[in-house]
Design a protein around this motif. Structure first.
Motif, PDB file in Angstrom:
ATOM      1  N   UNK A 112     -17.376  48.830 -35.031  1.00  0.00           N
ATOM      2  CA  UNK A 112     -18.289  47.802 -35.506  1.00  0.00           C
ATOM      3  C   UNK A 112     -18.896  46.941 -34.426  1.00  0.00           C
ATOM      4  N   UNK A 113     -18.511  47.134 -33.164  1.00  0.00           N
ATOM      5  CA  UNK A 113     -19.129  46.383 -32.075  1.00  0.00           C
ATOM      6  C   UNK A 113     -20.591  46.801 -31.949  1.00  0.00           C
ATOM      7  N   UNK A 114     -21.464  45.812 -31.712  1.00  0.00           N
ATOM      8  CA  UNK A 114     -22.887  46.126 -31.674  1.00  0.00           C
ATOM      9  C   UNK A 114     -23.603  45.585 -30.436  1.00  0.00           C
ATOM     10  N   UNK A 115     -22.853  45.141 -29.431  1.00  0.00           N
ATOM     11  CA  UNK A 115     -23.469  44.651 -28.201  1.00  0.00           C
ATOM     12  C   UNK A 115     -22.444  44.748 -27.080  1.00  0.00           C
ATOM     13  N   UNK A 116     -22.912  44.747 -25.825  1.00  0.00           N
ATOM     14  CA  UNK A 116     -21.947  44.760 -24.709  1.00  0.00           C
ATOM     15  C   UNK A 116     -21.000  43.574 -24.761  1.00  0.00           C
ATOM     16  N   UNK A 117     -21.484  42.416 -25.225  1.00  0.00           N
ATOM     17  CA  UNK A 117     -20.614  41.244 -25.298  1.00  0.00           C
ATOM     18  C   UNK A 117     -19.513  41.439 -26.333  1.00  0.00           C
ATOM     19  N   UNK A 118     -19.847  42.028 -27.473  1.00  0.00           N
ATOM     20  CA  UNK A 118     -18.831  42.297 -28.489  1.00  0.00           C
ATOM     21  C   UNK A 118     -17.812  43.316 -27.983  1.00  0.00           C
ATOM     22  N   UNK A 119     -18.275  44.292 -27.244  1.00  0.00           N
ATOM     23  CA  UNK A 119     -17.362  45.292 -26.678  1.00  0.00           C
ATOM     24  C   UNK A 119     -16.409  44.627 -25.686  1.00  0.00           C
ATOM     25  N   UNK A 139     -21.349  42.249 -43.937  1.00  0.00           N
ATOM     26  CA  UNK A 139     -22.505  41.703 -44.653  1.00  0.00           C
ATOM     27  C   UNK A 139     -22.074  40.646 -45.673  1.00  0.00           C
ATOM     28  N   UNK A 140     -22.731  39.496 -45.648  1.00  0.00           N
ATOM     29  CA  UNK A 140     -22.472  38.411 -46.583  1.00  0.00           C
ATOM     30  C   UNK A 140     -23.816  37.976 -47.175  1.00  0.00           C
ATOM     31  N   UNK A 141     -23.854  37.912 -48.492  1.00  0.00           N
ATOM     32  CA  UNK A 141     -25.077  37.490 -49.168  1.00  0.00           C
ATOM     33  C   UNK A 141     -25.175  35.970 -49.143  1.00  0.00           C
ATOM     34  N   UNK A 142     -26.254  35.444 -48.555  1.00  0.00           N
ATOM     35  CA  UNK A 142     -26.496  34.006 -48.482  1.00  0.00           C
ATOM     36  C   UNK A 142     -27.862  33.736 -49.097  1.00  0.00           C
ATOM     37  N   UNK A 151     -17.543  38.815 -36.179  1.00  0.00           N
ATOM     38  CA  UNK A 151     -16.113  39.124 -36.287  1.00  0.00           C
ATOM     39  C   UNK A 151     -15.521  38.235 -37.371  1.00  0.00           C
ATOM     40  N   UNK A 152     -15.050  38.844 -38.445  1.00  0.00           N
ATOM     41  CA  UNK A 152     -14.606  38.084 -39.612  1.00  0.00           C
ATOM     42  C   UNK A 152     -13.114  38.263 -39.830  1.00  0.00           C
ATOM     43  N   UNK A 153     -12.372  37.143 -39.763  1.00  0.00           N
ATOM     44  CA  UNK A 153     -10.955  37.136 -40.140  1.00  0.00           C
ATOM     45  C   UNK A 153     -10.910  36.825 -41.631  1.00  0.00           C
ATOM     46  N   UNK A 154     -10.714  37.850 -42.435  1.00  0.00           N
ATOM     47  CA  UNK A 154     -10.908  37.711 -43.879  1.00  0.00           C
ATOM     48  C   UNK A 154      -9.891  36.765 -44.505  1.00  0.00           C
ATOM     49  N   UNK A 155      -8.626  36.889 -44.126  1.00  0.00           N
ATOM     50  CA  UNK A 155      -7.598  36.032 -44.725  1.00  0.00           C
ATOM     51  C   UNK A 155      -7.880  34.550 -44.450  1.00  0.00           C
ATOM     52  N   UNK A 156      -8.264  34.227 -43.208  1.00  0.00           N
ATOM     53  CA  UNK A 156      -8.484  32.838 -42.813  1.00  0.00           C
ATOM     54  C   UNK A 156      -9.890  32.352 -43.134  1.00  0.00           C
ATOM     55  N   UNK A 181     -24.919  28.620 -40.237  1.00  0.00           N
ATOM     56  CA  UNK A 181     -23.529  28.174 -40.266  1.00  0.00           C
ATOM     57  C   UNK A 181     -23.273  27.248 -41.450  1.00  0.00           C
ATOM     58  N   UNK A 182     -24.252  26.385 -41.772  1.00  0.00           N
ATOM     59  CA  UNK A 182     -24.097  25.474 -42.904  1.00  0.00           C
ATOM     60  C   UNK A 182     -24.048  26.247 -44.220  1.00  0.00           C
ATOM     61  N   UNK A 183     -24.869  27.279 -44.340  1.00  0.00           N
ATOM     62  CA  UNK A 183     -24.854  28.095 -45.553  1.00  0.00           C
ATOM     63  C   UNK A 183     -23.524  28.806 -45.719  1.00  0.00           C
ATOM     64  N   UNK A 184     -22.984  29.326 -44.609  1.00  0.00           N
ATOM     65  CA  UNK A 184     -21.696  30.006 -44.682  1.00  0.00           C
ATOM     66  C   UNK A 184     -20.576  29.006 -45.018  1.00  0.00           C
TER      67      UNK A 184
END
Length: 219
Positions: A112-119, A139-142, A151-156, A181-184
């Motif tokens: 799921x990494x999509x950039x050199x920084x994520x890698x 994907x999150x519907x907003x 990077x999503x920590x689902x439990x937290x 960020x406010x919407x999330x």
């Protein structure tokens, strides 16, 4: 996938039976299993070319090491191919310069990494003791649109966003990020952003902060 620069060589793949030789500006590669017919080749703008997956694999050793990853990442990000299809093409090319590095890249893209920084973050920062298994590009519907969490920590319910070097200092991008960020936050998702500089030069500090935030959210 990569803009042609002045002086770049043209690489021509041919069956072993073809009587072609190198010419100034042209390098001929003889392929034992190559057939000039589908599915080995496709026609693009009137030219017969090898399929994208094979072209990316074949071009890997022809580029400077610092430039090799970008075309592969771009092809996957633009939905032109998948890490799995590239993996199949790699298996058919057992002798390849720096093959292990390409295999690792495909593994990171499949994760799921999509950039050199994520890698970089995956390999050096956000793994190890205490770190959860992050879901990437979630994907999150907003409202009426869909956003993708780095990077999503689902439990937290924590989203870690990795801001690239070009993001820093752009007021318009900063405003877009704040609104997102406010919407999330209204959905109960806490967004934590780390700048490119910190991810590269403050690895231990970023790890400590991440673990502390996750621990707080659990409690």
């Amino acid at each position: 996938m990569r803009a042609q620069a002045a002086g770049d060589l043209v690489h021509l793949s041919t069956p072993t039976s073809a009587n072609l030789r190198n010419r100034p500006g042209v390098v001929v590669h003889r392929r034992r299993s190559l057939l000039i017919e589908p599915p080995h080749v496709v026609v693009r703008q009137g030219l017969t070319v090898t399929r994208l997956e094979q072209a990316l694999i074949d071009s890997w050793p022809t580029m400077p090491p610092a430039e090799r990853r970008a075309p592969v990442i771009r092809a996957v990000n633009e939905w032109l191919t998948t890490p799995e299809r590239l993996g199949v093409a790699l298996e058919s090319t057992p002798k390849l310069t720096d093959r292990a590095a390409l295999r690792t890249l495909l593994t990171r893209l499949a994760d799921g990494c999509r950039s050199p920084l994520e890698i970089w973050g995956h390999g050096h920062v956000f793994t190890g003791p205490g770190m959860p298994t992050f879901r990437r590009q979630v994907p999150i519907r907003v409202g009426r649109r869909t956003v993708y969490l780095d990077m999503f920590a689902e439990r937290e319910r924590v989203d870690i966003e990795l801001d690239g070097a070009t993001t820093h200092g752009d007021p318009r991008q900063r405003e877009i990020d704040l609104r997102r960020d406010a919407q999330l936050a209204s959905l109960g998702i806490t967004v934590v952003r780390f700048a490119h500089r910190r991810l590269l030069h403050e690895i231990d500090a970023v790890r400590r902060e991440t673990l502390a935030i996750l621990a707080t959210r659990r409690s």
